[in-house]
Enzyme design. Sequence first.
Site, mmCIF file in Angstrom:
data_model
loop_
_atom_site.group_PDB
_atom_site.id
_atom_site.type_symbol
_atom_site.label_atom_id
_atom_site.label_comp_id
_atom_site.label_asym_id
_atom_site.label_seq_id
_atom_site.Cartn_x
_atom_site.Cartn_y
_atom_site.Cartn_z
ATOM 1 N N PRO A 333 0.489 -1.318 0.094
ATOM 2 C CA PRO A 333 0.120 0.041 -0.061
ATOM 3 C C PRO A 333 1.215 1.346 0.362
ATOM 4 O O PRO A 333 1.334 1.597 0.717
ATOM 5 C CB PRO A 333 -0.963 0.448 1.125
ATOM 6 N N ASP A 509 5.803 3.346 2.558
ATOM 7 C CA ASP A 509 4.513 1.280 3.043
ATOM 8 C C ASP A 509 3.981 1.898 4.125
ATOM 9 O O ASP A 509 4.059 1.680 4.927
ATOM 10 C CB ASP A 509 5.407 0.258 3.069
ATOM 11 N N HIS A 510 3.002 1.771 3.550
ATOM 12 C CA HIS A 510 1.569 2.602 4.968
ATOM 13 C C HIS A 510 1.499 1.233 5.857
ATOM 14 O O HIS A 510 1.063 1.474 7.222
ATOM 15 C CB HIS A 510 0.248 2.967 4.174
ATOM 16 N N ARG A 511 1.743 0.307 5.503
ATOM 17 C CA ARG A 511 2.066 -1.152 6.637
ATOM 18 C C ARG A 511 2.702 -0.952 7.415
ATOM 19 O O ARG A 511 2.312 -1.183 8.488
ATOM 20 C CB ARG A 511 1.620 -1.812 5.606
#
Length: 540
Positions: A333, A509-511
């Site tokens: 993401p 990486d939004h995780r």
Amino acid sequence: MGTTPGAGNTTVVVPDIGDFSDVEVIEVLVQAGDPVAVEAPLITLETDKATMDVPSTAAGRVVEVSVKKGDRVSKGSPIAVIEAAQASGNLAAKPAPPPPAANQVPAALPAALEIRVPDLGDFKDVEVIDVLVKEGDTVGLETPLVTLETDKATMDVPSSAAGTVAKVHVAKGARVNAGDVVATLKSAAAAEPVARPTEPAAATVATAAPATPAPAAAQDATLRTAVPAAGAALPDIRGAHASPSVRRFARELGVDLARVTGSGLKGRINEDDVKAFVKQALAGPSRAEPAGNALPRVPDVDFAAFGPVEVKPLGRIQKISGTRLQAAWINIPHVTQHDEADITELEKLRASLKDRAASRGIKLTPLAFIARACAKVIAQFPNFNASLDASGQNLVLKKYLHLGFAADTPNGLVVPVIRDAGRKDVYELARDLGELAGKARAGKLAAAEMQGGCFTISSLGGIGGTAFTPIINAPEVAILGVSRSQQRPVWQGGKFEPRLMLPLSLSYDHRVIDGAEAVRFVVALAEALAAPASLTEAVP
Ligand code: CAO
């Protein structure tokens, strides 16, 4: 089968499809504007026993499609209007597969019984695409013995009785006609003589192919006995559920349809399913997932239909990086945070240092300073020097910093990696950048020089651009995009000042990284670049 409602227009209608009526349209293969050739399939019809393509009877352009998926059609139903480049004189499509007849199958076998090809209507020299039994096999009533295929239909010839195969008379690839013997069956328990209906499939045959007299062999009593009526006269899409054109396509590619998952109605296999299967097979086992899990595919377009084209295979590096970029794009993401750094002072400093550096063989480019600033800021933001482990449940924090940078080479994009960038000063970084970029352009990078990266910088500033959204170099968690610096009026001390502003685009990486953390990172980076003195300090 065609009428001509307007000058140059041909209405293609459903041909004689025997006893069938209200047959479902399971696929519409063309749309308005499509160019079509004579015999090009327009729609696919399906009964519970057969799948058949209805071909165009004229070459030209589709003006209108009169049916949609799910519609039910019968003989004479209009399918499409073709603005005919050259209307076919023989408009009658090949008849659809012969329809069913009443079941006239004998209940038991004589000592030996020849199973013959049933009446095939207009079809001649039909190819045997599969032989499904061998000598000694025990077959039951309706067991398919061979599969025949014309260019319009696929049909199985089933056994008309239970027994043992004494001899198979045809081989795969052979061409057969109505009345040809397919197999001889024998039965130990041939107690009763074969029932020989006097008027076997005649009515059905007449319906299926009204203009065609039944072949001489079809008049043969043995044949009439042997013709297994409904089962044989109807194509049976045994096993794999696919239209004749898809079957032919699969065969050309050597694809076993039994292994292909159909995404169409009732699990029907279409051409895209076959292509997806081949692509997955070529991509290797890790990507060979069931089509059900596959991502939606972009449509396949015949570009040559719209103008001249040239096909140029992708290079090796393009193929490798393409796969990796797609994997990152699909799996991560991404969010991209944009900002600007005031590098007015940095450029002054660089200008004052670059000749001295050049005399030592070092090209002190903006990228060296950016790399040094990144190294410093990453040390304060450990999440940017991390990767998710394979389970996706743990973050692996790295105690080293190998910095990658995207390099544009004649062969494609590569990412050389500067080892231990966190321990190098700006001159060492500049030297490594120059050496690695040179090797990259010459195609001389060793594999190890492209491995182990923790964070990547993609600088397009030497070329131009104001901002972009770089794709993370997975399994890294962030990448910095750098665009071209520009003089801008910046409000400072109560007035506009001309300042050299460097656009930064940080994809993360939004995780792993929150938006707030990403902004803090970019702000810290911009501050480091705006106060460059610390960037030239020696690194302990
Ligand atoms: N703004 C304005 N000018 C810039 C600049 C920026 N952000 N970055 C570099 N420049 C200038 C340099 O100062 C240099 O000018 P001078 O020769 O007058 O000093 C000129 O542009 C060329 O710089 P360079 O390309 O030689 O050096 P670099 O360190 O900036 O870049 C490298 C090296 C390997 C990163 C670059 O050549 C390259 O390949 N860039 C493309 C990367 C890429 O393709 N990224 C996309 C990946 S995702 O699709």
